[in-house]
Design an enzyme around this catalytic site. Structure first.
Site, PDB file in Angstrom:
ATOM      1  N   ALA A  23      17.330  23.204  24.510  1.00  0.00           N
ATOM      2  CA  ALA A  23      17.885  23.330  23.157  1.00  0.00           C
ATOM      3  C   ALA A  23      17.390  22.257  22.203  1.00  0.00           C
ATOM      4  O   ALA A  23      17.586  22.361  20.999  1.00  0.00           O
ATOM      5  CB  ALA A  23      19.412  23.279  23.220  1.00  0.00           C
ATOM      6  N   ARG A  28       9.544  14.865  18.484  1.00  0.00           N
ATOM      7  CA  ARG A  28       8.301  14.114  18.670  1.00  0.00           C
ATOM      8  C   ARG A  28       7.064  15.012  18.732  1.00  0.00           C
ATOM      9  O   ARG A  28       5.941  14.549  18.644  1.00  0.00           O
ATOM     10  CB  ARG A  28       8.417  13.239  19.939  1.00  0.00           C
ATOM     11  CG  ARG A  28       9.416  12.102  19.767  1.00  0.00           C
ATOM     12  CD  ARG A  28       9.867  11.498  21.098  1.00  0.00           C
ATOM     13  NE  ARG A  28      10.920  12.286  21.733  1.00  0.00           N
ATOM     14  CZ  ARG A  28      11.568  11.928  22.839  1.00  0.00           C
ATOM     15  NH1 ARG A  28      11.252  10.787  23.461  1.00  0.00           N
ATOM     16  NH2 ARG A  28      12.515  12.690  23.348  1.00  0.00           N
ATOM     17  N   LYS A  35       9.853  22.931  20.994  1.00  0.00           N
ATOM     18  CA  LYS A  35       9.039  22.216  21.987  1.00  0.00           C
ATOM     19  C   LYS A  35       8.835  23.022  23.267  1.00  0.00           C
ATOM     20  O   LYS A  35       7.706  23.121  23.775  1.00  0.00           O
ATOM     21  CB  LYS A  35       9.691  20.871  22.344  1.00  0.00           C
ATOM     22  CG  LYS A  35       8.980  20.160  23.489  1.00  0.00           C
ATOM     23  CD  LYS A  35       9.452  18.738  23.685  1.00  0.00           C
ATOM     24  CE  LYS A  35      10.708  18.641  24.485  1.00  0.00           C
ATOM     25  NZ  LYS A  35      11.022  17.228  24.826  1.00  0.00           N
ATOM     26  N   GLN A  85      23.610  25.968  22.240  1.00  0.00           N
ATOM     27  CA  GLN A  85      24.155  24.644  21.935  1.00  0.00           C
ATOM     28  C   GLN A  85      23.799  24.308  20.489  1.00  0.00           C
ATOM     29  O   GLN A  85      22.638  24.093  20.167  1.00  0.00           O
ATOM     30  CB  GLN A  85      23.559  23.599  22.884  1.00  0.00           C
ATOM     31  CG  GLN A  85      24.074  22.193  22.640  1.00  0.00           C
ATOM     32  CD  GLN A  85      23.096  21.116  23.109  1.00  0.00           C
ATOM     33  OE1 GLN A  85      21.925  21.393  23.363  1.00  0.00           O
ATOM     34  NE2 GLN A  85      23.571  19.897  23.219  1.00  0.00           N
ATOM     35  N   GLU A 168      18.744   4.081  29.388  1.00  0.00           N
ATOM     36  CA  GLU A 168      17.746   4.721  28.524  1.00  0.00           C
ATOM     37  C   GLU A 168      16.885   3.655  27.852  1.00  0.00           C
ATOM     38  O   GLU A 168      17.350   2.558  27.560  1.00  0.00           O
ATOM     39  CB  GLU A 168      18.446   5.584  27.460  1.00  0.00           C
ATOM     40  CG  GLU A 168      19.089   6.839  28.019  1.00  0.00           C
ATOM     41  CD  GLU A 168      18.105   7.746  28.755  1.00  0.00           C
ATOM     42  OE1 GLU A 168      17.054   8.088  28.194  1.00  0.00           O
ATOM     43  OE2 GLU A 168      18.392   8.116  29.916  1.00  0.00           O
ATOM     44  N   ASN A 183      13.991   8.023  35.755  1.00  0.00           N
ATOM     45  CA  ASN A 183      14.777   9.233  35.954  1.00  0.00           C
ATOM     46  C   ASN A 183      13.935  10.438  35.552  1.00  0.00           C
ATOM     47  O   ASN A 183      13.438  10.502  34.441  1.00  0.00           O
ATOM     48  CB  ASN A 183      16.039   9.141  35.082  1.00  0.00           C
ATOM     49  CG  ASN A 183      16.785  10.456  35.018  1.00  0.00           C
ATOM     50  OD1 ASN A 183      16.808  11.206  35.994  1.00  0.00           O
ATOM     51  ND2 ASN A 183      17.395  10.742  33.877  1.00  0.00           N
TER      52      ASN A 183
HETATM   53  C1  UD1 Z   1      15.635  12.390  29.212  1.00  0.00           C
HETATM   54  C2  UD1 Z   1      16.588  11.475  29.991  1.00  0.00           C
HETATM   55  C3  UD1 Z   1      15.808  10.322  30.594  1.00  0.00           C
HETATM   56  C4  UD1 Z   1      14.727  10.876  31.490  1.00  0.00           C
HETATM   57  C5  UD1 Z   1      13.843  11.885  30.763  1.00  0.00           C
HETATM   58  C6  UD1 Z   1      12.949  12.598  31.760  1.00  0.00           C
HETATM   59  C7  UD1 Z   1      18.781  11.634  28.919  1.00  0.00           C
HETATM   60  C8  UD1 Z   1      19.747  10.975  27.999  1.00  0.00           C
HETATM   61  N1  UD1 Z   1      17.626  11.008  29.101  1.00  0.00           N
HETATM   62  O1  UD1 Z   1      15.112  11.671  28.110  1.00  0.00           O
HETATM   63  O2  UD1 Z   1      16.684   9.499  31.358  1.00  0.00           O
HETATM   64  O3  UD1 Z   1      13.933   9.804  31.986  1.00  0.00           O
HETATM   65  O4  UD1 Z   1      14.610  12.875  30.091  1.00  0.00           O
HETATM   66  O5  UD1 Z   1      12.006  13.425  31.158  1.00  0.00           O
HETATM   67  O6  UD1 Z   1      19.101  12.678  29.464  1.00  0.00           O
HETATM   68  N2  UD1 Z   1      18.096  18.933  25.326  1.00  0.00           N
HETATM   69  C9  UD1 Z   1      19.031  19.877  25.010  1.00  0.00           C
HETATM   70  N3  UD1 Z   1      20.040  19.556  24.150  1.00  0.00           N
HETATM   71  C10 UD1 Z   1      20.155  18.319  23.599  1.00  0.00           C
HETATM   72  C11 UD1 Z   1      19.176  17.342  23.942  1.00  0.00           C
HETATM   73  C12 UD1 Z   1      18.164  17.674  24.806  1.00  0.00           C
HETATM   74  O7  UD1 Z   1      18.969  21.026  25.487  1.00  0.00           O
HETATM   75  O8  UD1 Z   1      21.098  18.105  22.840  1.00  0.00           O
HETATM   76  C13 UD1 Z   1      16.989  19.308  26.251  1.00  0.00           C
HETATM   77  C14 UD1 Z   1      15.625  19.207  25.597  1.00  0.00           C
HETATM   78  O9  UD1 Z   1      15.246  20.471  25.061  1.00  0.00           O
HETATM   79  C15 UD1 Z   1      14.733  18.819  26.761  1.00  0.00           C
HETATM   80  C16 UD1 Z   1      15.667  18.087  27.711  1.00  0.00           C
HETATM   81  O10 UD1 Z   1      16.983  18.405  27.327  1.00  0.00           O
HETATM   82  O11 UD1 Z   1      14.201  19.949  27.425  1.00  0.00           O
HETATM   83  C17 UD1 Z   1      15.462  16.576  27.696  1.00  0.00           C
HETATM   84  O12 UD1 Z   1      15.672  16.083  26.370  1.00  0.00           O
HETATM   85  P1  UD1 Z   1      14.698  14.975  25.756  1.00  0.00           P
HETATM   86  O13 UD1 Z   1      15.177  14.724  24.371  1.00  0.00           O
HETATM   87  O14 UD1 Z   1      13.317  15.321  25.976  1.00  0.00           O
HETATM   88  O15 UD1 Z   1      15.137  13.708  26.660  1.00  0.00           O
HETATM   89  P2  UD1 Z   1      14.268  12.392  26.916  1.00  0.00           P
HETATM   90  O16 UD1 Z   1      14.397  11.520  25.735  1.00  0.00           O
HETATM   91  O17 UD1 Z   1      12.932  12.730  27.371  1.00  0.00           O
HETATM   92 CA    CA Z   2      11.789  14.695  27.573  1.00  0.00          CA
END
Ligand code: UD1
Ligand code: CA
Length: 466
Positions: A23, A28, A35, A85, A168, A183
């Protein structure tokens, strides 16, 4: 967790459920496309995660969508449960949206991030197996040792090596940032535990989001032994794609895997580095790819073919023993033993029967060419049916777009001979065995075995039947 009385194993009968997070904004990427839909080797990012998941046969897979949700749903199809979401308040908030769909699910729940396209099924099986090893495990997470951990959450451990939390990057101290264990964002949770704790997850201090990673500290606070990690030594599979540099790097890894696969299956790649093969392409044995080939989409190539240099095939089906030079083939079918030279363009709906020969600068669209049709030089066939053994002379053009704005068909019988520079003004039929003289402009049907010439072409005599 109670044991199964017969096997004394933890009950796995509840099966596995999966939640895939897709979601996020993907800020970036700096893109209008969500994405998780950015393609790699012809498959959207999140599609790779779903493919890695498929062999584990989850009973239900919930996709959490939001940013561009409708597009994501359209791209992935109806095999999944979609929940929306909105707004997107972090990974913890995202998983919570899957709770209603999985409320009755008693077994383990895999939570995967939709931006990890290099994941393999074996890794997910290993994660699930590690999780099942000991009952009472609330969560098992996959960690990796990253040569460059920038952007990932870091795994904190105590002196005894036991995990204490995920920090984080944004809030990590310099010492924590130096930690290379990261992670992956791939977890196996105990379902009921996950759902009971998730709603109480607080907003992450300093962020306006709920971090799923904070749930790890919750589990550790309840029971330090309830968190397991499975550490992989190389990062390859865990890479999370956040920007286009990482997208390109992951593409390189996937292409390399695909090339190795086909070489080991008996396909010769003269220059693997310049050979691009999408995930859903299939190739037959003893086919040789010269440098600069691009095989895209659902392209299928038979055995003993020779492609390239610099051939591009997009959703093309090519039979055994074909030769394709520096040409572009799109959404077309080519039977066995077809010879296609250079600078030809097969457009959607082209069908070339066995033994067809295309020399150079031939364009064929939505047309059926019978066996052994020869089309040597500078020609266009659109919306046409051409009988077996017919020769299409240099410069032949089917004028298929009528003044009425509609496309019309041209039918050319078997054994015909279309002279150089003939214009066939559709709708028109040239009978079997007929011949057009050079430069003929054919705007009336031509009877079988008749020679026509001129502009507009008019009959001058009967041909002797061939
Ligand atoms: C996240 C992790 C980090 C990990 C990394 C691995 C968290 C807080 N951090 O960071 O510890 O090392 O992934 O790749 O979880 N998404 C949603 N809804 C939201 C936010 C995100 O569905 O509200 C989904 C995004 O589409 C994506 C995934 O969750 O597919 C990860 O989100 P992203 O923002 O890429 O997290 P990172 O900053 O990479
Ligand atoms: Ca990510």
């Amino acid at each position: 967790m109670t044991s199964d009385p017969l096997t004394e194993q933890p009950p796995e009968t509840a099966g596995l459920a999966a939640v895939v997070l897709a979601a996020g904004m993907g800020t970036r990427m700096k893109s209008h496309l969500p994405k998780v839909l950015h393609p790699l080797v012809g498959v959207p990012l999140v599609g790779h995660v779903l493919r890695a998941l498929a062999p584990l046969a989850p009973t239900q897979t919930v996709l959490v969508v939001g940013h561009g949700g409708e597009q994501v749903q359209e791209a992935l199809g109806p095999a999944y449960i979609y929940v929306t979401q909105a707004p997107q308040l972090g990974t913890g908030h995202a998983v919570l949206h899957a709770r209603a769909a999985l409320a009755d699910h008693a077994g383990p729940v895999l939570v995967l991030y939709g931006d990890t396209p290099l994941l393999r099924p074996t890794t997910l099986s290993a994660l699930r197996a590690r999780h099942a090893q000991r009952s009472g495990t609330h969560v098992t997470l996959l960690t990796g040792l990253a040569p460059d951990p920038t952007g990932y959450g870091r795994i904190l451990r105590d002196a005894a090596g036991r995990m204490t939390a995920i920090v984080e990057e944004r809030v990590a101290s310099p010492a924590e940032r130096a930690i290379q264990e990261i992670n992956s964002g791939l977890y196996c949770f105990d379902g009921p535990w996950l759902w009971s704790r998730l709603a109480a997850l607080p907003i992450h201090p300093g962020a306006n989001e709920y971090y799923l990673t904070d749930l790890i500290a919750v589990a550790i606070a309840e029971d330090p032994d309830s968190v397991e990690t499975l550490a992989l030594s190389d990062m390859d599979e865990m890479a999370g794609i956040n920007n286009r540099v990482q997208l390109a790097e992951a593409g390189g890894v996937l292409r390399d895997r695909i090339r190795r696969h086909w070489m080991l299956e008996g396909v010769t790649l003269l220059d693997p580095a310049t050979t691009y093969i999408d995930a859903d392409v299939t190739l037959g044995r003893d086919t040789t790819l010269y440098p600069g080939c691009y095989l895209e989409g659902r392209t299928a190539v038979g055995s003993n073919c020779r492609l390239g240099p610099s051939a591009r095939l997009v959703n093309a089906t090519v039979g055994d023993g074909c030769t394709v030079g520096m040409s572009l083939l799109e959404s077309c079918i080519v039977e066995a033993g077809v010879d296609i030279g250079s600078f030809n363009h097969l457009r959607p709906g082209a069908y070339l029967s066995s033994g067809v020969h295309l020399g150079n600068f031939a364009e064929v669209k939505n047309s059926h060419l019978g066996p052994d049709v020869a089309m040597g030089h500078f020609s266009y066939l659109g919306d046409s049916d051409v009988g077996a053994g017919t020769n299409i002379g240099a410069g032949t053009i089917t004028v298929n777009l009528g003044a009425d704005g509609h496309k019309h068909r041209t039918t050319i019988g078997a054994g015909a001979f279309i002279g150089c520079d003939s214009l066939l003004i559709a709708p028109v039929t040239v009978g079997p065995g007929a011949m057009t003289g050079a430069g003929a402009v054919v705007n009336h049907d031509v009877a079988a075995d008749t020679l026509v010439v001129g502009m507009p072409a008019r009959p001058i005599r009967r041909r002797t039947p061939s």
